[in-house]
Design an enzyme around this catalytic site. Structure first.
Site, PDB file in Angstrom:
ATOM      1  N   ASP A 123      33.111  42.007  32.519  1.00 25.52           N
ATOM      2  CA  ASP A 123      32.926  40.737  33.226  1.00 25.52           C
ATOM      3  C   ASP A 123      34.088  40.492  34.178  1.00 25.52           C
ATOM      4  O   ASP A 123      35.249  40.571  33.774  1.00 25.52           O
ATOM      5  CB  ASP A 123      32.843  39.619  32.172  1.00 25.52           C
ATOM      6  CG  ASP A 123      32.168  38.390  32.732  1.00 25.52           C
ATOM      7  OD1 ASP A 123      32.474  38.030  33.895  1.00 25.52           O
ATOM      8  OD2 ASP A 123      31.341  37.804  32.019  1.00 25.52           O
ATOM      9  N   ASN A 158      17.061  38.830  54.318  1.00 30.75           N
ATOM     10  CA  ASN A 158      16.321  38.749  53.051  1.00 30.75           C
ATOM     11  C   ASN A 158      15.960  40.133  52.514  1.00 30.75           C
ATOM     12  O   ASN A 158      15.004  40.750  52.996  1.00 30.75           O
ATOM     13  CB  ASN A 158      15.081  37.874  53.230  1.00 30.75           C
ATOM     14  CG  ASN A 158      15.450  36.413  53.298  1.00 30.75           C
ATOM     15  OD1 ASN A 158      16.193  35.998  54.184  1.00 30.75           O
ATOM     16  ND2 ASN A 158      14.984  35.633  52.352  1.00 30.75           N
ATOM     17  N   TYR A 202      26.172  28.234  48.073  1.00 23.74           N
ATOM     18  CA  TYR A 202      26.087  29.694  48.035  1.00 23.74           C
ATOM     19  C   TYR A 202      26.697  30.296  49.308  1.00 23.74           C
ATOM     20  O   TYR A 202      27.604  31.133  49.252  1.00 23.74           O
ATOM     21  CB  TYR A 202      24.614  30.116  47.871  1.00 23.74           C
ATOM     22  CG  TYR A 202      24.375  31.592  48.099  1.00 23.74           C
ATOM     23  CD1 TYR A 202      25.117  32.541  47.405  1.00 23.74           C
ATOM     24  CD2 TYR A 202      23.410  32.033  49.006  1.00 23.74           C
ATOM     25  CE1 TYR A 202      24.915  33.898  47.626  1.00 23.74           C
ATOM     26  CE2 TYR A 202      23.193  33.378  49.220  1.00 23.74           C
ATOM     27  CZ  TYR A 202      23.951  34.306  48.538  1.00 23.74           C
ATOM     28  OH  TYR A 202      23.740  35.637  48.749  1.00 23.74           O
TER      29      TYR A 202
HETATM   30  N1  UDP Z   1       9.810  30.181  49.175  1.00 21.91           N
HETATM   31  C1  UDP Z   1       8.604  29.577  48.908  1.00 21.91           C
HETATM   32  N2  UDP Z   1       8.062  29.743  47.665  1.00 21.91           N
HETATM   33  C2  UDP Z   1       8.661  30.474  46.684  1.00 21.91           C
HETATM   34  C3  UDP Z   1       9.899  31.092  46.972  1.00 21.91           C
HETATM   35  C4  UDP Z   1      10.450  30.926  48.226  1.00 21.91           C
HETATM   36  O1  UDP Z   1       8.019  28.888  49.771  1.00 21.91           O
HETATM   37  O2  UDP Z   1       8.119  30.585  45.576  1.00 21.91           O
HETATM   38  C5  UDP Z   1      10.404  30.060  50.528  1.00 21.91           C
HETATM   39  C6  UDP Z   1      11.816  29.508  50.555  1.00 21.91           C
HETATM   40  O3  UDP Z   1      11.810  28.105  50.594  1.00 21.91           O
HETATM   41  C7  UDP Z   1      12.368  30.164  51.829  1.00 21.91           C
HETATM   42  C8  UDP Z   1      11.645  31.518  51.889  1.00 21.91           C
HETATM   43  O4  UDP Z   1      10.490  31.368  51.057  1.00 21.91           O
HETATM   44  O5  UDP Z   1      11.985  29.406  52.950  1.00 21.91           O
HETATM   45  C9  UDP Z   1      12.477  32.660  51.365  1.00 21.91           C
HETATM   46  O6  UDP Z   1      13.024  32.271  50.134  1.00 21.91           O
HETATM   47  P1  UDP Z   1      13.749  33.259  49.139  1.00 21.91           P
HETATM   48  O7  UDP Z   1      14.117  32.457  47.931  1.00 21.91           O
HETATM   49  O8  UDP Z   1      12.899  34.462  48.921  1.00 21.91           O
HETATM   50  O9  UDP Z   1      15.030  33.751  49.917  1.00 21.91           O
HETATM   51  P2  UDP Z   1      16.241  32.921  50.615  1.00 21.91           P
HETATM   52  O10 UDP Z   1      15.903  32.887  52.073  1.00 21.91           O
HETATM   53  O11 UDP Z   1      16.347  31.578  49.982  1.00 21.91           O
HETATM   54  O12 UDP Z   1      17.424  33.781  50.324  1.00 21.91           O
END
Ligand code: UDP
Length: 323
Positions: A51, A170, A141
């Site tokens: 860790d 992403n 984050y």
């Molecule tokens: N998102 C969504 N439904 C889900 C998960 C994500 O509409 O179940 C949307 C989220 O709000 C963002 C995009 O998909 O606009 C990508 O989200 P993710 O969490 O995959 O990656 P991030 O861009 O947050 O790192």
């Protein structure tokens, strides 16, 4: 080279471990298995459970392995969670990450490849986002990763650390053997594929009133194998640098769902929900700098190819790593 992968039992670290081994490197993985999985660690790698919160553990691992370079994937990485629990993000991503840097200085390991994020930018003034864009994160984050990038700069200047920081857009998709399995899945593509597998009733769309053509958020989805290849190139980088890493193309949430329907041939129901706090409407990378400097070139540029690899993996491992 001899590489220590910190966070090598997680999604990106596991595939990086696999590719490095395939290329003939010697790999050790250091992971606390908090988010990662024992079975996600390639059996050819030397696995050390440890860790980063305890500096002596990472220092002992560095001393015994004596790596030429470290790749640092061990972090908390969920925008939504960071808006509810900022302390976890500042502690894991900054304080614990600092233990790694101090242990590297103490053991004279001088080269690092760091997992950064496009979340350091916040909503951009223009897309694609290149490295000159102002960094104004809108969630803890992104703030934690930006802080770590600044720390890297100082460790470079003061301790001579050589680093490459890769700002992922992403990450998505899978290799044949390793894929995305989070204990609590919040990411879009695996959640849509869980609906296709019949493990979830519907996909929730977070926000349909964004200033985008179909009202849903746009992201730049990059194939995990392309992303990992950038790490291999970063090992040979001549100087410390920050690089944005994506395909330069954006897909909306609705487009991702449509592509998943096409590739899986399954019914995927949706439910429209309010916006998720901390989400910028549109994030698309310019990766011209890493193409120019390191010769990086994505091989899987289409969203379909990315989803296809993820779908194959999820069908092969419908319950992920099973722990
Ligand atoms: N998102 C969504 N439904 C889900 C998960 C994500 O509409 O179940 C949307 C989220 O709000 C963002 C995009 O998909 O606009 C990508 O989200 P993710 O969490 O995959 O990656 P991030 O861009 O947050 O790192």
């Amino acid at each position: 080279m001899k590489i220590l992968i910190v966070g090598g039992a997680g999604y990106i670290g596991s595939i990086c471990t696999e590719l490095l081994l395939d290329e003939g490197h010697q790999v050790a993985v250091f992971d606390n298995l908090g988010e990662g999985h024992r079975r996600a660690v390639d059996s050819r790698a030397n696995f050390i459970i440890g860790d980063l919160a305890d500096r002596s553990q990472i220092e002992a691992a560095l001393s015994s392995i004596g790596p030429d370079a470290v790749m640092h994937f061990a972090a908390s990485a969920l925008v939504g969670e960071s808006m509810r629990d900022p302390s976890k993000y500042f502690r894991n991503n900054i304080s614990n990450g600092l233990n790694l840097l101090d242990a590297m200085v103490a053991t004279r390991v001088g080269r690092l490849v760091f997992s950064s994020t496009c979340a350091i930018f916040g909503p951009p003034e223009r897309v694609p986002i290149d490295e000159t864009a102002p960094a104004r994160p809108i969630n803890p984050y992104g703030e934690s990763k930006l802080a770590y990038e600044k720390i890297l700069r100082w460790y470079g200047e003061i301790h001579g650390l050589k680093f490459v920081s890769l700002r992922y857009f992403n990450a998505a998709g899978a290799s044949e053997n390793f894929g995305e399995d989070h204990r609590i899945e919040t990411h879009l593509i695996p959640n849509v594929l869980k609906v296709a597998l019949g493990q979830k009733p519907d996909v929730e769309i977070y926000g349909t009133d964004y200033e985008t053509p179909d009202g849903t958020c746009i992201r730049d989805y990059i194939h995990i194998v392309d992303l990992v290849r950038a790490h291999l190139l970063a090992l040979g980088a001549g100087k410390s640098e920050f690089y944005n890493l994506g395909t330069g193309d954006g897909s909306s949430v609705r487009e991702v769902i449509a592509a998943c329907r096409k590739i899986t041939g399954r019914k995927i129901d949706i439910v429209e929900k309010p916006r998720r706090p901390g989400d910028p409407p549109r994030l698309i990378a310019s990766s011209e700098k890493i193409k120019r400097d390191l010769g990086w070139q994505p091989q899987f540029e289409s969203l379909d190819a990315i989803i296809d690899s993820a779908w194959k993996w999820h069908q092969k491992f419908p319950h992920g790593y099973g722990d």
